[in-house]
Scaffold this motif. Structure first.
Motif, PDB file in Angstrom:
ATOM      1  N   LEU A   1      -6.444  -3.083  -4.736  1.00 16.01           N
ATOM      2  CA  LEU A   1      -7.464  -3.990  -4.190  1.00 16.01           C
ATOM      3  C   LEU A   1      -7.305  -5.449  -4.624  1.00 16.01           C
ATOM      4  O   LEU A   1      -7.415  -6.352  -3.789  1.00 16.01           O
TER       5      LEU A   1
ATOM      6  N   ALA B   1       1.028   4.242  -2.665  1.00 22.34           N
ATOM      7  CA  ALA B   1       0.893   5.659  -2.303  1.00 22.34           C
ATOM      8  C   ALA B   1       2.048   6.464  -2.899  1.00 22.34           C
ATOM      9  O   ALA B   1       1.845   7.560  -3.418  1.00 22.34           O
TER      10      ALA B   1
ATOM     11  N   THR C   1      -6.181   8.918  -6.329  1.00 22.67           N
ATOM     12  CA  THR C   1      -6.294   7.471  -6.189  1.00 22.67           C
ATOM     13  C   THR C   1      -5.848   7.023  -4.811  1.00 22.67           C
ATOM     14  O   THR C   1      -4.711   7.248  -4.424  1.00 22.67           O
ATOM     15  N   ASP C   2      -6.751   6.380  -4.084  1.00 18.84           N
ATOM     16  CA  ASP C   2      -6.389   5.832  -2.776  1.00 18.84           C
ATOM     17  C   ASP C   2      -5.514   4.606  -3.012  1.00 18.84           C
ATOM     18  O   ASP C   2      -5.871   3.740  -3.821  1.00 18.84           O
ATOM     19  N   PRO C   3      -4.362   4.521  -2.328  1.00 12.86           N
ATOM     20  CA  PRO C   3      -3.461   3.384  -2.587  1.00 12.86           C
ATOM     21  C   PRO C   3      -4.088   2.036  -2.238  1.00 12.86           C
ATOM     22  O   PRO C   3      -3.753   1.031  -2.844  1.00 12.86           O
ATOM     23  N   ILE C   4      -4.992   2.034  -1.266  1.00 17.07           N
ATOM     24  CA  ILE C   4      -5.670   0.768  -0.941  1.00 17.07           C
ATOM     25  C   ILE C   4      -6.588   0.381  -2.090  1.00 17.07           C
ATOM     26  O   ILE C   4      -6.608  -0.779  -2.524  1.00 17.07           O
ATOM     27  N   VAL C   5      -7.302   1.359  -2.602  1.00 17.25           N
ATOM     28  CA  VAL C   5      -8.241   1.077  -3.693  1.00 17.25           C
ATOM     29  C   VAL C   5      -7.477   0.650  -4.943  1.00 17.25           C
ATOM     30  O   VAL C   5      -7.879  -0.294  -5.635  1.00 17.25           O
TER      31      VAL C   5
ATOM     32  N   LEU D   1      -4.590  -7.036  -2.750  1.00 19.23           N
ATOM     33  CA  LEU D   1      -4.920  -7.129  -1.324  1.00 19.23           C
ATOM     34  C   LEU D   1      -5.902  -8.278  -1.062  1.00 19.23           C
ATOM     35  O   LEU D   1      -5.815  -8.947  -0.032  1.00 19.23           O
TER      36      LEU D   1
ATOM     37  N   ILE E   1       0.845  -1.204   0.000  1.00 22.97           N
ATOM     38  CA  ILE E   1       0.000   0.000   0.000  1.00 22.97           C
ATOM     39  C   ILE E   1       0.876   1.249   0.000  1.00 22.97           C
ATOM     40  O   ILE E   1       0.606   2.215  -0.718  1.00 22.97           O
ATOM     41  N   ASP E   2       1.955   1.220   0.809  1.00 21.07           N
ATOM     42  CA  ASP E   2       2.875   2.370   0.835  1.00 21.07           C
ATOM     43  C   ASP E   2       3.510   2.589  -0.535  1.00 21.07           C
ATOM     44  O   ASP E   2       3.684   3.729  -0.973  1.00 21.07           O
TER      45      ASP E   2
END
Lengths: 222, 146
Positions: free
Chosen positions: B113, B97, B106-110, B116, B93-94
């Motif tokens: 996905l 980002a 853009t959200d790094p988690i999204v 993840l 995730i980092d």
């Protein structure tokens, strides 16, 4: 070591607590928190997550559960990690919807054959926001329609995020059952602990530059 | 069915190309099939095997019998796997980002996905292994205590 000795802990109305090897159950003072956290290493946090908040969560979990052996520490560490993961995913979901809000407002204005450019000022200028809301009200709509448009635009991602949240919740609940099985009654006290920390983390200070992701944790990291 | 001519041709081709021969070439292709390393043997990863040893030592205590150590080892391995997967997740995730820095939207988690979700599957698998190992330990003590 004496392999046959067992320690039974608190009684549980539903089942007998499982036997635990006595030799692997040091006295509470012998299983100090720093020693156990050394074993598990630093918590797996994102660079913009606040380690103090994680510590607060873990401390509350530990305070609620009062672990008495290394197995309990291990299970509680997982419980805290999973609770943290759930908070993280929920914040990602909320942040994602917020991010999509601006694009959605443009789409809504286009659908209503209105000028989309003021959408850029919606979050910056109260007058522009009031004007847009007035326009929406003329069509019998309110700001909720923008959120609805945002959700529709990112529903695939939201479905995946929901699935991950559900999965993490299932694992956290499984952890509660495991802890319950390990020591009757402990999980009941734990169920309230993360909610308290969740509420506190909502009030946590947000670092500079975090405006783009308002729902994330603060930027300080140990 | 493969014809005899085709089989002969395949054998001829294979004889001419049997992979890298130099040490450098062999080193290079050694990780060709490696995708993320999460299913690699813990013994192959000195860092994780150290974590396993530390967890096992704490769980078993200083005077553990070989029997107890054997029962506790899979618990420690599964726990170390879970810690490794969690660390991998945050690094991923980092990285997302950092890669998206400046884009802002853009959200790094999204954006990560799909990966993840796969990591989630590995974590569930490790958790099940630990659960089974914990139950084996308890069963063993139940038998011994009777």
């Amino acid at each position: 070591m004496n392999n046959t000795a067992v320690v039974t802990t608190e009684t549980n109305p539903h089942h007998q607590p499982p036997p635990v090897p006595a030799a692997s159950v040091p006295a509470a003072s012998a299983v100090a928190a720093p020693a156990m956290t050394d074993v598990f290493g630093k918590p797996a946090l994102l660079r913009d997550e606040d380690a103090n908040l994680y510590d607060a969560l873990f401390s509350r979990v530990v305070a609620a559960a009062r672990p008495r052996d290394p197995f309990e520490w291990m299970l509680l560490k997982d419980y805290a990690d999973l609770a943290w993961e759930i908070f993280r995913l929920r914040r990602a979901k909320a942040g994602f919807v917020n991010t999509m809000h601006k694009n959605a407002l443009v789409e809504v204005l286009k659908k209503l054959a209105l000028e989309p450019r003021p959408a850029l000022l919606f979050h910056k200028n109260q007058e522009a926001k009031a004007a847009i809301l007035e326009q929406l009200a003329l069509h019998g709509l309110d700001e909720g329609v923008v959120t609805a448009e945002a959700v529709v635009a990112c529903c695939d991602e939201l479905a995946l995020l929901d699935a991950m949240i559900k999965s993490a919740e299932q694992r956290r609940n499984a952890m509660l059952r495991e802890i319950d099985y390990h020591r009757g009654g402990l999980a009941t006290r734990l169920r309230d602990a993360p909610d308290v920390v969740d509420a506190e983390s909502e009030d946590a200070p947000v670092a500079d530059g975090a405006e783009a992701q308002p729902a994330r944790l603060s930027a300080n990291r140990r | 069915m493969t014809s005899p001519d085709r089989i002969a041709a395949n054998r001829g081709n294979a004889a001419r190309s049997t992979g890298p021969r130099t040490a450098a070439g062999k080193r290079k292709v050694a990780t060709n099939a490696l995708r993320h390393g999460l299913r690699a043997s813990i013994d192959a990863d000195p860092e994780t095997s150290g974590v396993v040893a530390r967890i096992a030592a704490v769980l078993a205590g200083p005077d553990a019998s070989p029997h107890l150590r054997a029962l506790i080892r899979p618990i420690a391995e599964a726990q170390a796997d879970m810690l490794r997967i969690r660390s991998t997740r945050t690094k991923l995730i980092d990285l997302g980002a950092a890669a998206n820095a400046g884009e802002g939207e853009t959200d790094p988690i999204v954006s990560s996905l799909a990966t993840l979700v796969r990591l989630d599957r590995y974590e569930r698998s490790a958790m099940r292994r630990r659960q089974v190992a914990l139950r084996e330990l308890r069963k063993s003590y139940t038998r011994l205590s009777k």
